[in-house]
Design a protein around this motif. Structure first.
Motif, PDB file in Angstrom:
ATOM      1  N   SER A  15      53.498-112.562 -29.063  1.00 47.92           N
ATOM      2  CA  SER A  15      54.813-113.159 -29.798  1.00 47.92           C
ATOM      3  C   SER A  15      54.994-112.094 -30.691  1.00 47.92           C
ATOM      4  CB  SER A  15      54.472-114.577 -30.262  1.00 47.92           C
ATOM      5  OG  SER A  15      53.414-114.535 -31.368  1.00 47.92           O
ATOM      6  N   HIS A  16      54.102-111.330 -31.317  1.00 44.02           N
ATOM      7  CA  HIS A  16      54.658-110.263 -32.358  1.00 44.02           C
ATOM      8  C   HIS A  16      54.719-108.979 -31.784  1.00 44.02           C
ATOM      9  CE1 HIS A  16      53.627-112.646 -35.848  1.00 44.02           C
ATOM     10  NE2 HIS A  16      52.563-113.189 -35.276  1.00 44.02           N
ATOM     11  N   ILE A  17      54.531-108.794 -30.456  1.00 47.13           N
ATOM     12  CA  ILE A  17      54.645-107.554 -29.809  1.00 47.13           C
ATOM     13  C   ILE A  17      55.998-107.686 -28.919  1.00 47.13           C
ATOM     14  CG2 ILE A  17      53.989-105.844 -28.039  1.00 47.13           C
ATOM     15  CD1 ILE A  17      50.979-106.669 -28.605  1.00 47.13           C
ATOM     16  N   ALA A  18      56.213-108.654 -28.225  1.00 45.54           N
ATOM     17  CA  ALA A  18      57.617-108.657 -27.498  1.00 45.54           C
ATOM     18  C   ALA A  18      58.416-109.384 -28.025  1.00 45.54           C
ATOM     19  CB  ALA A  18      57.247-109.364 -26.193  1.00 45.54           C
ATOM     20  N   VAL A  19      59.062-108.464 -29.169  1.00 43.83           N
ATOM     21  CA  VAL A  19      60.382-109.180 -30.148  1.00 43.83           C
ATOM     22  C   VAL A  19      61.515-108.642 -29.749  1.00 43.83           C
ATOM     23  CG1 VAL A  19      58.306-109.547 -31.903  1.00 43.83           C
ATOM     24  CG2 VAL A  19      59.658-107.382 -31.865  1.00 43.83           C
ATOM     25  N   PHE A  20      61.512-107.772 -29.051  1.00 47.26           N
ATOM     26  CA  PHE A  20      62.921-107.009 -28.888  1.00 47.26           C
ATOM     27  C   PHE A  20      63.752-107.975 -27.961  1.00 47.26           C
ATOM     28  CE2 PHE A  20      60.171-102.995 -29.885  1.00 47.26           C
ATOM     29  CZ  PHE A  20      60.588-103.158 -30.947  1.00 47.26           C
ATOM     30  N   ASP A  21      65.256-108.019 -28.298  1.00 44.93           N
ATOM     31  CA  ASP A  21      66.000-108.545 -27.244  1.00 44.93           C
ATOM     32  C   ASP A  21      66.278-107.576 -26.288  1.00 44.93           C
ATOM     33  OD1 ASP A  21      68.447-110.588 -27.095  1.00 44.93           O
ATOM     34  OD2 ASP A  21      69.495-108.695 -27.057  1.00 44.93           O
ATOM     35  N   GLY A  22      66.223-108.074 -24.817  1.00 42.74           N
ATOM     36  CA  GLY A  22      66.353-107.117 -23.662  1.00 42.74           C
ATOM     37  C   GLY A  22      67.573-106.497 -23.692  1.00 42.74           C
ATOM     38  N   ALA A  23      68.703-107.237 -23.833  1.00 41.33           N
ATOM     39  CA  ALA A  23      69.960-106.776 -23.646  1.00 41.33           C
ATOM     40  C   ALA A  23      70.442-105.675 -24.757  1.00 41.33           C
ATOM     41  CB  ALA A  23      71.141-108.034 -23.458  1.00 41.33           C
ATOM     42  N   LEU A  24      70.157-106.114 -26.049  1.00 40.11           N
ATOM     43  CA  LEU A  24      70.359-105.222 -27.015  1.00 40.11           C
ATOM     44  C   LEU A  24      69.694-103.858 -26.798  1.00 40.11           C
ATOM     45  CD1 LEU A  24      72.300-105.038 -29.812  1.00 40.11           C
ATOM     46  CD2 LEU A  24      70.378-106.079 -30.916  1.00 40.11           C
ATOM     47  N   SER A  25      68.258-104.039 -26.591  1.00 39.17           N
ATOM     48  CA  SER A  25      67.375-102.790 -26.516  1.00 39.17           C
ATOM     49  C   SER A  25      67.946-102.019 -25.364  1.00 39.17           C
ATOM     50  CB  SER A  25      65.941-103.245 -26.165  1.00 39.17           C
ATOM     51  OG  SER A  25      65.494-104.161 -27.321  1.00 39.17           O
ATOM     52  N   LEU A  26      68.460-102.512 -24.448  1.00 38.58           N
ATOM     53  CA  LEU A  26      68.989-101.549 -23.118  1.00 38.58           C
ATOM     54  C   LEU A  26      70.224-101.002 -23.519  1.00 38.58           C
ATOM     55  CD1 LEU A  26      68.863-100.841 -20.330  1.00 38.58           C
ATOM     56  CD2 LEU A  26      70.144-102.609 -19.594  1.00 38.58           C
ATOM     57  N   ILE A  27      71.129-101.355 -24.142  1.00 30.97           N
ATOM     58  CA  ILE A  27      72.124-100.889 -24.607  1.00 30.97           C
ATOM     59  C   ILE A  27      71.991 -99.795 -25.704  1.00 30.97           C
ATOM     60  CG2 ILE A  27      74.486-101.354 -25.867  1.00 30.97           C
ATOM     61  CD1 ILE A  27      74.286-104.259 -24.665  1.00 30.97           C
ATOM     62  N   MET A  28      70.884-100.146 -26.613  1.00 34.48           N
ATOM     63  CA  MET A  28      70.735 -98.970 -27.611  1.00 34.48           C
ATOM     64  C   MET A  28      70.007 -97.932 -26.802  1.00 34.48           C
ATOM     65  SD  MET A  28      69.238-101.512 -30.616  1.00 34.48           S
ATOM     66  CE  MET A  28      68.662 -99.988 -31.502  1.00 34.48           C
ATOM     67  N   PHE A  29      69.243 -98.113 -25.919  1.00 35.14           N
ATOM     68  CA  PHE A  29      68.533 -96.943 -25.165  1.00 35.14           C
ATOM     69  C   PHE A  29      69.332 -96.186 -24.474  1.00 35.14           C
ATOM     70  CE2 PHE A  29      66.753 -95.673 -21.115  1.00 35.14           C
ATOM     71  CZ  PHE A  29      65.728 -94.886 -21.567  1.00 35.14           C
ATOM     72  N   LEU A  30      70.498 -96.734 -23.841  1.00 32.48           N
ATOM     73  CA  LEU A  30      71.504 -95.850 -22.998  1.00 32.48           C
ATOM     74  C   LEU A  30      72.116 -95.087 -24.107  1.00 32.48           C
ATOM     75  CD1 LEU A  30      72.755 -98.807 -20.547  1.00 32.48           C
ATOM     76  CD2 LEU A  30      71.392 -96.598 -20.030  1.00 32.48           C
ATOM     77  N   ILE A  31      72.529 -95.630 -25.342  1.00 36.46           N
ATOM     78  CA  ILE A  31      73.430 -94.938 -26.223  1.00 36.46           C
ATOM     79  C   ILE A  31      72.447 -93.690 -26.687  1.00 36.46           C
ATOM     80  CG2 ILE A  31      74.832 -94.783 -28.289  1.00 36.46           C
ATOM     81  CD1 ILE A  31      75.671 -97.781 -27.760  1.00 36.46           C
ATOM     82  N   LEU A  32      71.414 -94.037 -27.160  1.00 32.28           N
ATOM     83  CA  LEU A  32      70.445 -93.202 -27.683  1.00 32.28           C
ATOM     84  C   LEU A  32      69.925 -91.806 -26.471  1.00 32.28           C
ATOM     85  CD1 LEU A  32      67.485 -95.301 -29.376  1.00 32.28           C
ATOM     86  CD2 LEU A  32      69.119 -93.899 -30.435  1.00 32.28           C
ATOM     87  N   SER A  33      70.215 -92.480 -25.275  1.00 35.99           N
ATOM     88  CA  SER A  33      69.901 -91.504 -24.254  1.00 35.99           C
ATOM     89  C   SER A  33      71.072 -90.475 -24.130  1.00 35.99           C
ATOM     90  CB  SER A  33      69.602 -92.014 -22.998  1.00 35.99           C
ATOM     91  OG  SER A  33      68.496 -92.946 -22.952  1.00 35.99           O
ATOM     92  N   VAL A  34      72.508 -90.863 -24.156  1.00 41.02           N
ATOM     93  CA  VAL A  34      73.405 -90.212 -24.055  1.00 41.02           C
ATOM     94  C   VAL A  34      73.422 -89.172 -25.345  1.00 41.02           C
ATOM     95  CG1 VAL A  34      75.759 -90.102 -24.454  1.00 41.02           C
ATOM     96  CG2 VAL A  34      74.999 -91.892 -22.761  1.00 41.02           C
ATOM     97  N   GLY A  35      73.131 -89.625 -26.561  1.00 36.81           N
ATOM     98  CA  GLY A  35      72.990 -88.945 -27.837  1.00 36.81           C
ATOM     99  C   GLY A  35      72.344 -87.654 -27.622  1.00 36.81           C
ATOM    100  N   ILE A  36      70.836 -87.884 -27.285  1.00 39.34           N
ATOM    101  CA  ILE A  36      69.992 -86.851 -27.174  1.00 39.34           C
ATOM    102  C   ILE A  36      70.409 -85.725 -26.106  1.00 39.34           C
ATOM    103  CG2 ILE A  36      67.459 -86.428 -25.896  1.00 39.34           C
ATOM    104  CD1 ILE A  36      67.323 -87.505 -29.026  1.00 39.34           C
ATOM    105  N   ILE A  37      70.941 -86.426 -24.882  1.00 38.18           N
ATOM    106  CA  ILE A  37      71.551 -85.423 -24.086  1.00 38.18           C
ATOM    107  C   ILE A  37      72.580 -84.371 -24.890  1.00 38.18           C
ATOM    108  CG2 ILE A  37      73.177 -85.022 -21.889  1.00 38.18           C
ATOM    109  CD1 ILE A  37      71.597 -87.598 -20.976  1.00 38.18           C
ATOM    110  N   THR A  38      73.548 -85.091 -25.685  1.00 35.20           N
ATOM    111  CA  THR A  38      74.661 -84.399 -26.313  1.00 35.20           C
ATOM    112  C   THR A  38      74.118 -83.517 -27.652  1.00 35.20           C
ATOM    113  OG1 THR A  38      75.872 -86.488 -25.791  1.00 35.20           O
ATOM    114  CG2 THR A  38      76.965 -84.665 -27.459  1.00 35.20           C
TER     115      THR A  38
END
Length: 370
Positions: A15-38
């Motif tokens: 309950s203290h590890i799996a605290v991330f919202d799946g949808a929000l985490s996925l969107i942030m991961f995609l934007i961060l990935s685009v950011g690293i590539i750029t």
């Protein structure tokens, strides 16, 4: 320890590890990935930028995880201390802060920090707490009190001077006041008053701030000086065309025509290399980020969590809108990074903290329901 006890312990740890919202985490991961590539392309002449940004992302991830584990009830208890600490540090900056490039924004407390960054979260936290305490009996006096609570830190930040951060803190507080039920008639009245006060505001602006406004109107009046940023960034955005020039093939970036291309103007690099199609994809990702945040706000169980989630989400929107607007030449250059894309640790940690608070609100809503 029997099997039942082991299962209970594991569930508690989970309950203290799996605290991330799946949808929000996925969107942030995609934007961060685009950011690293750029960033790899934009910072090809700055060795170590990508590695530094990956470390910044790791720090932001840890902050986000900690915030996601803190309950909204605990956040409420931090509201007044966080606001008081932020204002105290801003006053300390005004008295004996560190001056860099003509601005007094930093203070040394064993390490050099920029206290105005604290207010991006402390401000909506404080106002959300205030309106929660006044729920069911909010009157016009409460909006006046909220406005005064907002005006104090914003005034101290603008005095540094730091118009970009001051604008973000002002927006964060205003969103809470607006979402708390501020009348549209009052908003219209404020807009009219703001328009009427423009001559006065113009007279109190610093010279460099006036120059930024004038460069927005006609950047060609000083093409090699104050207008250089806007001219070169708009050339980069337009030269990308529909499909872009291709990754690592942006001439404006790699011939060093775009200043601050890894930080505030990274959107110009992205636009040149990925074109209109890439911009549409990036805008869609930001729309998903804002949409998910607003869903969390709408479904939040208390007034405090609704106001806080709504304000944080709209701050994400403000970051993106102001940055893209200034890079495209429709807003003055105010030094606002593109969320989850621009290089830099401070803004990324602040955004990670905000995302963690959103996840905490969503997570604890589910816990209450179950």
């Amino acid at each position: 320890m029997n099997l039942t006890d082991r299962h209970a312990v594991w569930q508690n740890i989970k309950s203290h590890i799996a605290v991330f919202d799946g949808a929000l985490s996925l969107i942030m991961f995609l934007i961060l990935s685009v950011g690293i590539i750029t960033l790899y392309s934009a910072g090809i002449d700055f060795p170590g930028r990508v590695e530094d940004q990956l470390r910044n992302i790791l720090v932001a991830f840890v902050i986000m995880w900690i915030a996601a584990n803190v309950s909204p009830q605990t956040l409420m208890r931090f509201a007044i201390p966080a606001y008081a600490l932020g204002v105290s540090l801003l006053i300390a900056v005004a008295v004996f802060g560190i001056v860099k490039k003509g601005s007094r924004r930093w203070i040394n407390i064993g390490m050099v920090i920029q206290p105005s960054e604290i207010m991006k979260i402390a401000m909506p936290l404080m106002l959300a707490w205030y309106f929660q305490k006044r729920e069911g009996m909010i009157s016009w006096r409460d909006y006046v009190v909220a406005a005064l609570l907002l005006a104090l830190p914003v005034g101290l930040i603008i005095r540094q001077p730091d118009l970009g951060t001051g604008t973000l803190v002002l927006a964060a507080g205003f969103y809470v006041i607006f979402l708390a039920g501020l009348s549209w008639r009052v908003l219209i009245g404020l807009a009219v008053a703001a328009g009427a006060s423009l001559p006065v505001l113009w007279s109190v602006l610093h010279d460099y701030q006036r120059q930024r406004v004038m460069m927005l109107i006609d950047p060609t009046s000083d093409p090699l000086g104050k207008g250089f940023h806007i001219i070169q960034s708009t050339i980069a955005v337009g030269s990308g065309g529909v499909l872009g020039k291709g990754w690592l093939k942006g001439t404006q970036a790699h011939l060093e025509f775009i200043p601050e291309r890894t930080t505030d103007f990274i959107f110009a690099v992205f636009s040149e290399e990925f074109g209109l199609i890439g911009n549409c994809v990036l805008l869609f990702l930001y729309m998903l980020l804002i949409g998910r945040g607003m869903m969390i706000a709408v479904n939040a169980p208390t007034m405090f969590t609704r106001l806080l989630a709504g304000s944080i989400t709209l701050i994400f929107f403000t970051y993106a809108f102001v940055n893209m607007g200034m890079v495209s030449g429709i807003l003055p250059v105010v030094g606002v990074p593109l969320p989850f894309m621009s290089y830099g640790g401070t803004a990324l940690v602040t955004l990670g903290l905000g995302a963690g608070i959103l996840m905490s609100i969503q997570r604890h809503r589910k816990l209450i329901q179950t």
